[in-house]
Design an enzyme around this catalytic site. Structure first.
Site, PDB file in Angstrom:
ATOM      1  N   GLY A 276       0.812  -1.208   0.000  1.00 40.18           N
ATOM      2  CA  GLY A 276       0.000   0.000   0.000  1.00 40.18           C
ATOM      3  C   GLY A 276       0.849   1.263   0.000  1.00 40.18           C
ATOM      4  O   GLY A 276       0.493   2.260   0.634  1.00 40.18           O
ATOM      5  N   GLY A 277       1.967   1.236  -0.733  1.00 37.26           N
ATOM      6  CA  GLY A 277       2.899   2.353  -0.708  1.00 37.26           C
ATOM      7  C   GLY A 277       2.690   3.412  -1.756  1.00 37.26           C
ATOM      8  O   GLY A 277       3.520   4.307  -1.898  1.00 37.26           O
ATOM      9  N   GLY A 278       1.573   3.360  -2.470  1.00 32.62           N
ATOM     10  CA  GLY A 278       1.370   4.275  -3.586  1.00 32.62           C
ATOM     11  C   GLY A 278       0.773   5.610  -3.228  1.00 32.62           C
ATOM     12  O   GLY A 278       0.755   6.520  -4.054  1.00 32.62           O
TER      13      GLY A 278
ATOM     14  N   ASP B 290      -2.630  -6.376  -6.598  1.00 32.03           N
ATOM     15  CA  ASP B 290      -3.827  -6.459  -5.772  1.00 32.03           C
ATOM     16  C   ASP B 290      -3.517  -7.467  -4.673  1.00 32.03           C
ATOM     17  O   ASP B 290      -3.434  -8.669  -4.934  1.00 32.03           O
ATOM     18  CB  ASP B 290      -5.011  -6.916  -6.620  1.00 32.03           C
ATOM     19  CG  ASP B 290      -6.285  -7.104  -5.805  1.00 32.03           C
ATOM     20  OD1 ASP B 290      -6.241  -6.953  -4.563  1.00 32.03           O
ATOM     21  OD2 ASP B 290      -7.328  -7.430  -6.415  1.00 32.03           O
TER      22      ASP B 290
ATOM     23  N   ASN C  90       1.176  -2.141   5.268  1.00 32.20           N
ATOM     24  CA  ASN C  90       0.491  -0.862   5.438  1.00 32.20           C
ATOM     25  C   ASN C  90      -0.841  -0.798   4.706  1.00 32.20           C
ATOM     26  O   ASN C  90      -1.694   0.019   5.044  1.00 32.20           O
ATOM     27  CB  ASN C  90       1.415   0.267   4.935  1.00 32.20           C
ATOM     28  CG  ASN C  90       0.668   1.551   4.688  1.00 32.20           C
ATOM     29  OD1 ASN C  90       0.354   2.289   5.618  1.00 32.20           O
ATOM     30  ND2 ASN C  90       0.367   1.840   3.425  1.00 32.20           N
TER      31      ASN C  90
ATOM     32  N   SER D 291      -4.341   0.587  13.777  1.00 31.39           N
ATOM     33  CA  SER D 291      -5.082   1.848  13.900  1.00 31.39           C
ATOM     34  C   SER D 291      -5.602   1.940  15.328  1.00 31.39           C
ATOM     35  O   SER D 291      -5.924   0.920  15.947  1.00 31.39           O
ATOM     36  CB  SER D 291      -6.249   1.869  12.920  1.00 31.39           C
ATOM     37  OG  SER D 291      -7.164   2.899  13.244  1.00 31.39           O
TER      38      SER D 291
ATOM     39  N   TYR E 263     -13.399  -2.879   9.584  1.00 32.11           N
ATOM     40  CA  TYR E 263     -12.066  -2.276   9.640  1.00 32.11           C
ATOM     41  C   TYR E 263     -11.512  -2.332  11.055  1.00 32.11           C
ATOM     42  O   TYR E 263     -10.347  -2.706  11.255  1.00 32.11           O
ATOM     43  CB  TYR E 263     -12.151  -0.832   9.146  1.00 32.11           C
ATOM     44  CG  TYR E 263     -10.857  -0.066   9.210  1.00 32.11           C
ATOM     45  CD1 TYR E 263      -9.833  -0.312   8.301  1.00 32.11           C
ATOM     46  CD2 TYR E 263     -10.663   0.923  10.175  1.00 32.11           C
ATOM     47  CE1 TYR E 263      -8.640   0.408   8.353  1.00 32.11           C
ATOM     48  CE2 TYR E 263      -9.482   1.643  10.227  1.00 32.11           C
ATOM     49  CZ  TYR E 263      -8.474   1.380   9.324  1.00 32.11           C
ATOM     50  OH  TYR E 263      -7.299   2.093   9.387  1.00 32.11           O
TER      51      TYR E 263
ATOM     52  N   ALA F  94     -10.605  -5.905  11.909  1.00 30.61           N
ATOM     53  CA  ALA F  94      -9.359  -6.309  11.258  1.00 30.61           C
ATOM     54  C   ALA F  94      -8.153  -5.734  11.982  1.00 30.61           C
ATOM     55  O   ALA F  94      -7.126  -6.403  12.147  1.00 30.61           O
ATOM     56  CB  ALA F  94      -9.362  -5.867   9.799  1.00 30.61           C
TER      57      ALA F  94
END
Length: 248
Positions: A20-22, A60, A87, A139, A152, A155
């Site tokens: 998820g580094g974009g 993905d 991430n 989180s 969320y 998770a």
């Protein structure tokens, strides 16, 4: 943007993978590791931040075959992964009574299952090398009992438990596993979708530090957990939230 002013010499030349580094926090982490001289690969559907200097691997992460292949390409290019930063996340808001079994599966696939299988893919090489570091982005949402995205928060509670179990299982191999739990970070996605003036003001009132958090605020804590500076720390969850979980 707030970024880490610290230097962690052991990160120079290390092989790092960020999922998820974009964009958002992930893109800030990619830049942070690059600034330390690390060899960085990152997985995402697209590179919205255009993170130059890093190896972008379109992937993905809910497709476990594609995830395994992307991690393999990172290994072929940079050598065995010594640091994994899980991430990737999808915090789309949803109501409990609207959740279908299909949405449950989709949510867990990106927010929890990908963390487990990414870790499983890199652990053998870490074990062979005599150690490594895994940093899982969680989180504080699950600590606050927030409504609005129950899958969320579930998770993220799972990420914390997974972190502790992996730390216990692979500590004898010199592999450290920790979690970083951001507060409400003002990414472009948050600002576009949910960060109304009223909501931000209410949240800042719960923080000890009365300023909005930005993606760069997560860089220093992540670098610390990845580096030898935290060599005696494993199985822990570090909130980086401006003090919300302290004040409740």
């Amino acid at each position: 943007m707030h970024t880490s002013a610290a230097t962690f010499p052991d990160l120079a030349g290390s092989a790092v993978v960020v999922t998820g580094g974009g964009s958002g926090i992930g893109a800030a982490l990619v830049r942070g590791f690059l600034d330390q001289g690390a060899r960085v690969a990152f997985l995402d559907l697209e590179d919205r931040a255009e993170s130059g200097g890093a190896l972008f691997l379109p992937c993905d992460v809910t497709d476990l075959g594609a995830l395994d292949a992307a991690l393999g390409r990172a290994r072929e290019t940079h050598g065995a992964t010594g640091i994994l930063v899980n991430n990737v996340a999808n915090d789309t808001r949803h109501a409990t009574l609207d959740v279908t079994p299909e949405f449950w599966d989709e949510s867990m696939a990106v927010n929890l299952r990908s963390y487990f299988f990414a870790a499983r893919a890199v652990i053998p090489a870490m074990r062979e090398a005599g150690g490594g570091s895994i940093v899982n982005l969680s989180s504080i949402s699950y600590l606050m009992g927030q409504a609005g995205y129950p899958l969320y928060t579930a998770a993220n509670a799972g990420i914390t438990s997974l972190t502790r179990s992996l730390a216990r299982e692979f500590g004898p191999d010199g592999i450290r596993v920790n979690a970083l739990a951001p507060g409400w970070v003002m990414t472009e996605r948050q600002k576009a979708l949910w960060a109304t003036e009223e909501a931000v003001s209410a949240h800042l009132a719960r923080q000890c530090l009365p300023r909005p958090l930005v993606p760069g605020d997560m860089v220093g804590p992540a670098l610390f957990l990845a580096s030898a500076a935290s060599g005696a720390i494993t199985g822990q969850v570090l909130p980086a939230d401006g003090g919300v979980v302290t004040t409740g």
